[in-house]
Design an enzyme around this catalytic site. Structure first.
Site, PDB file in Angstrom:
ATOM      1  N   ALA A 277      35.383  30.168  42.450  1.00 20.07           N
ATOM      2  CA  ALA A 277      34.347  31.081  42.937  1.00 20.07           C
ATOM      3  C   ALA A 277      34.949  32.376  43.457  1.00 20.07           C
ATOM      4  CB  ALA A 277      33.538  30.402  44.046  1.00 20.07           C
ATOM      5  N   ASP A 323      56.627  73.612  34.870  1.00 20.34           N
ATOM      6  CA  ASP A 323      57.593  74.501  34.230  1.00 20.34           C
ATOM      7  C   ASP A 323      56.859  75.780  33.825  1.00 20.34           C
ATOM      8  OD1 ASP A 323      60.132  75.137  33.119  1.00 20.34           O
ATOM      9  OD2 ASP A 323      59.345  74.712  31.139  1.00 20.34           O
TER      10      ASP A 323
END
Length: 872
Positions: A277, A323
């Site tokens: 469960a 970059d």
């Protein structure tokens, strides 16, 4: 070291003459040093990718549960749990192998052949056979196959962008340099993986294979460990917490049963039922589908995700280290500004005419449209050619009028290029070169088509303009013309003007940077370019570019980790950096708990791309960068990163929705089963019924949540922290408080039916259907944790609507088909019974919406306070 030595000393240390090695010595060195190959990282096989799908704490929990149910001969439960694991594995495997097929295999950075001197004769050998001491011959178009010291140079230019980040070719020379020169300034060296774009040269190889600069980067990539994504860390923590909590609950139930004197087998089966469960079997499948759908959505935005779990990481990114070359800029030189004394259009066209005639760039396909042109030649000359063409000039027409009859090619020492042209009965010389050199050879200044004496005041004005433009990070050329035919002794030229060139910003770059800031993401510029160039780009793109905001690689080398950490948050721009600097920057931000993305396209970016939490490579970048990155931008568009971030945040929102949805059910089931045991009652639902709800009823709706589109306001939130839990306060309240209330209602109903003597199978069927109806109703509420149910379009997610109808139909099958009645031990329900369970589902839905309303109201109030404080 090699760049600071004189040529004689270099040759002496390598024990070679300018005639090259003999074959026997070359063979001995090859045997000792090994082939000229880069270290390669072993590729994952498809089998390894398949088994990697099992490396998840949630999978471990499910496998343990399947083992227990198999031991207890509950084979139906075992099969259902293993089915969940199998679906997760197949979906994850399919998505990751699909991404790998889209990315091409890593291409070698080496050409197959190289021209060398052996025994004093020119010969061609495979690049793997190159050894230190070999003399290589270089011409325009050649790729450099090893690191080498230049010994002869003839107008040689090398494009080193992939290694250094410099967008402008490096002009090479053979003289010795200072010992402290950084890699990008070593003009007497050539490096593996770069290429010659102009001129010729001869060089002696000093390093091969893994000892080259490119090889060192490859080793850095190989040695850099993979960083776990925030979602992986959070799921691991969440799964560990889930396993400990559920284990303690099951142990408590087991011990309680033993104390109560219940039979061992019965209480053990009950504890297993509670475990079944508690475990949300559908969670693993739903998470995999969410990531897979997220990958597809990001792909539609022109970004390819190579690893499934990386799709979400962009959403938590708090720092983007970008970059410059090819990422924020276009990666190609273009004319930015033309300066003449009169600044008239006619004088500027004259500048472009000279730049076009004194030019060796060639268009391979002039018959094509301009955007499809392939141009060969020096980057600066390409820029001048394009600017002239865009101004309406045609080189063939100009050369027809003034055909070229002589040339002095550009030379690094002379710093100019001159061409001699026929102009009817006379001859004319066109010159372009370094401003200070051309200015020193000029005695006249052209103003509005007339030449006037170049006096000291005019020289000072031009020099001031040169200084101003240079301080803006622009690359300058001067153009002039003169009469006569003596190209060896240029003097008394007519100075015409200056041409300023730059690698321009991508059109969307500034807007994208602003969007990052609004989303709480810190953009940082990292480049191998000079400080002034980096400063100019930073200013144009909207980053802070004061002196205190800029650091150079050499500054980093002089700083301790403590000092660097203290200034880290004020630095937005890094110039003249090398791969090791990028790694240090990323690590510093990661130590501060930030999720770091690194964008790049060059070989020099590869180690940082791997070290970052998320590596983002450009589609036009080097294969090394793309192979290392987690995400590849297919359209080279920096703005795609922001779109991918948005989709990444949507992925995590959907993960939270699914967890809230499934754990609410699991918690409710656990309380019902545990509570019944505590009260001495029979089990209200059986293990098979729990699995039916978790997989059949909850499975499809939870997957349907994966199709929820991104919500408004996602990009106004701050990035979540690495340490932030998946379960926030709102989710805990929905899961626990609502779960407890729902459990009490269902447990109370079960107790009532059991007390009045109702059939146990009938009672369990009511609770079984009540659990499922409850989950099918509150899936609508889980569609958004930001907006109330009545503020959402109920028809936007058609798959969710279908999944709810499917859930109801499966209940009818479970209750009214004899085979499933037998397997699930169910009985048919009356309309009154359906009315009861539907009413419970509606009550639960209203309770969830009440909790959401409280949190939505509080969130809006916090946003208003935040906005007011930012305005003030």
């Amino acid at each position: 070291m090699w760049h600071s030595l004189e040529i004689k000393e270099v040759l002496a240390r390598l024990k070679v003459s300018k005639e090259g090695l003999d074959k026997e010595e070359a063979a001995r060195r090859l045997k000792k040093i090994g082939p000229n190959k880069l270290p390669e990282e072993k590729k994952l096989t498809q089998l390894q990718i398949f088994f990697n799908q099992f490396k998840s704490p949630l999978v471990y929990i499910l496998l343990v549960a399947s083992g227990i149910t198999f031991f207890l001969k509950e084979f139906t439960d075992t099969g259902v749990i293993l089915a969940a694991v199998f679906i997760n594995t197949v979906v994850g495997f399919f998505q990751e192998t699909k991404a790998e097929k889209i990315i091409e295999r890593l291409k070698s950075m080496l050409e197959h052949k190289a021209r060398v001197l052996r025994d004093g004769r020119e010969t061609e050998i495979t690049v793997e056979d190159l050894v230190p001491g070999d003399i290589i011959l270089i011409e325009a178009g050649d790729k450099i196959s090893a690191d080498a010291r230049l010994i002869e140079v003839n107008n040689l230019q090398i494009m080193e962008a992939a290694l250094t980040g410099e967008s402008v070719p490096s002009n090479k020379k053979s003289v010795a340099l200072e010992a402290g020169e950084v890699l990008a300034d070593r003009e007497n060296m050539v490096y593996m993986g770069t290429s010659a774009v102009r001129g010729r040269g001869k060089a002696v190889i000093v390093e091969t294979g893994s000892k080259t600069e490119l090889g060192k980067i490859a080793l850095m990539v190989h040695e850099t460990g993979e960083e776990k994504t925030p979602l992986q860390r959070q799921l691991a923590k969440f799964s560990k917490w889930l396993a400990i909590f559920f284990s303690l609950v099951c142990l408590f139930i087991f011990l309680l049963g033993i104390i109560q004197g219940r039979p061992f087998v019965e209480i053990f089966l009950t504890a297993v039922a509670v475990a079944v469960a508690a475990i949300p079997e559908g969670l693993l499948v739903a998470l995999t589908v969410i990531l897979a759908i997220g990958m597809q959505r990001i792909l539609r935005e022109k970004a390819l995700v190579r690893r499934l779990v990386a799709a979400e990481t962009l959403g938590s990114t708090s720092v983007i280290c970008s970059d410059k070359t090819g990422t924020i800029t276009l990666g190609q030189m273009m004319v930015d500004h033309i300066f003449t004394e009169s600044q008239s259009e006619k004088s500027k066209v004259k500048v472009l005419e000279i730049g076009l005639l004194c030019n060796n760039a060639v268009i391979e396909n002039p018959e094509e449209e301009l955007k499809n042109w392939v141009i060969f030649g020096d980057a600066t000359e390409q820029a001048l050619l394009l600017a002239a063409v865009q101004a309406g000039l045609r080189k063939d027409e100009l050369e027809k009028e003034n055909p070229r009859i002589g040339e002095v090619p550009f030379d690094e020492e002379k710093k100019y290029m001159a061409t001699l042209h026929s102009a009817g009965r006379s001859k004319i010389i066109f010159v372009k070169g370094a401003p200070e050199v051309v200015l020193s050879m000029s005695g006249w200044l052209e103003i509005n088509g007339k030449k006037e004496k170049l006096n000291s005041n005019r020289v000072k004005k031009i020099e001031k303009e040169i200084e101003n433009l240079t301080n803006k990070g622009l690359r300058l050329l001067a153009v002039a013309h003169g009469e006569g035919d003596n190209l060896e002794k240029l003097q008394d030229l007519v100075f015409v003007g200056l041409v300023a060139l730059k690698d321009p910003l991508r059109p969307e770059a500034r807007e994208t940077i602003e969007a990052c800031k609004r989303a709480g993401i810190r953009p940082i510029l990292i480049t191998g370019d000079h400080r002034l160039t980096a400063k100019t780009i930073a200013e144009e793109v909207g980053l802070s570019a004061r002196e205190e905001n800029i650091l150079e690689g050499r500054d980093l080398d002089e700083m301790s980790d403590e000092k660097f950490s203290s200034v880290l948050r004020r630095v937005d721009v890094y110039a003249r950096v090398e791969p090791r600097h990028k790694m240090r920057i990323i690590e510093a931000w990661q130590r501060k708990g930030e999720v770091v993305a690194m964008t790049g396209d060059g070989v020099n970016d590869a180690p940082a791309l791997k070290k970052a939490d998320i590596g983002v490579a450009l589609g036009s970048g080097t294969e090394v960068a793309k192979e290392t990155a987690d995400i590849v931008l297919l359209d080279n568009n920096f703005a795609t990163i922001v779109k991918a971030v948005k989709q990444g945040r949507a992925i995590f929102e959907n993960v939270r929705k699914v967890i809230t949805y499934l754990l609410s059910d699991s918690f409710t089931e656990m309380i019902i089963v545990g509570g019944s045991l505590f009260l001495g009652l029979p089990l209200p639902v059986l293990a098979a019924q729990i699995l039916w709800v978790n997989l059949i009823e909850d499975g499809l709706p939870s997957i349907a949540l994966s199709f929820e589109p991104e919500e408004k306001g996602l990009m106004l939130d701050k990035p979540r922290r690495k340490t932030e839990n998946i379960l926030n306060t709102e989710m805990r309240i929905i899961i626990f408080v609502i779960g407890i209330l729902t459990s009490l209602l269902l447990l109370g109903l079960f107790y009532y039916f059991w007390k009045i003597g109702q059939d146990i199978n009938y009672t369990r069927t009511v609770i079984f259907v009540g659990l499922g109806i409850n989950s099918l109703f509150y899936i609508w509420s889980c569609r958004s944790l930001r907006f109330s149910l009545w503020h959402m379009n109920p028809f936007k997610n058609k798959f969710l609507n279908f999944s709810v109808l499917f859930g109801f139909s499966m209940f009818f099958i479970a209750l009214y088909v004899p085979f499933f009645q037998k397997v699930l031990r169910t009985v048919p329900l009356s309309l009154r019974d359906w009315g009861i369970v539907v009413s419970l589902g509606l009550i639960n839905l209203l309770l969830i919406e009440l909790v959401k309303f409280i949190f939505i109201t509080r969130h809006k109030k916090e946003m208003r306070i935040l906005n007011n404080s930012s305005i003030n």
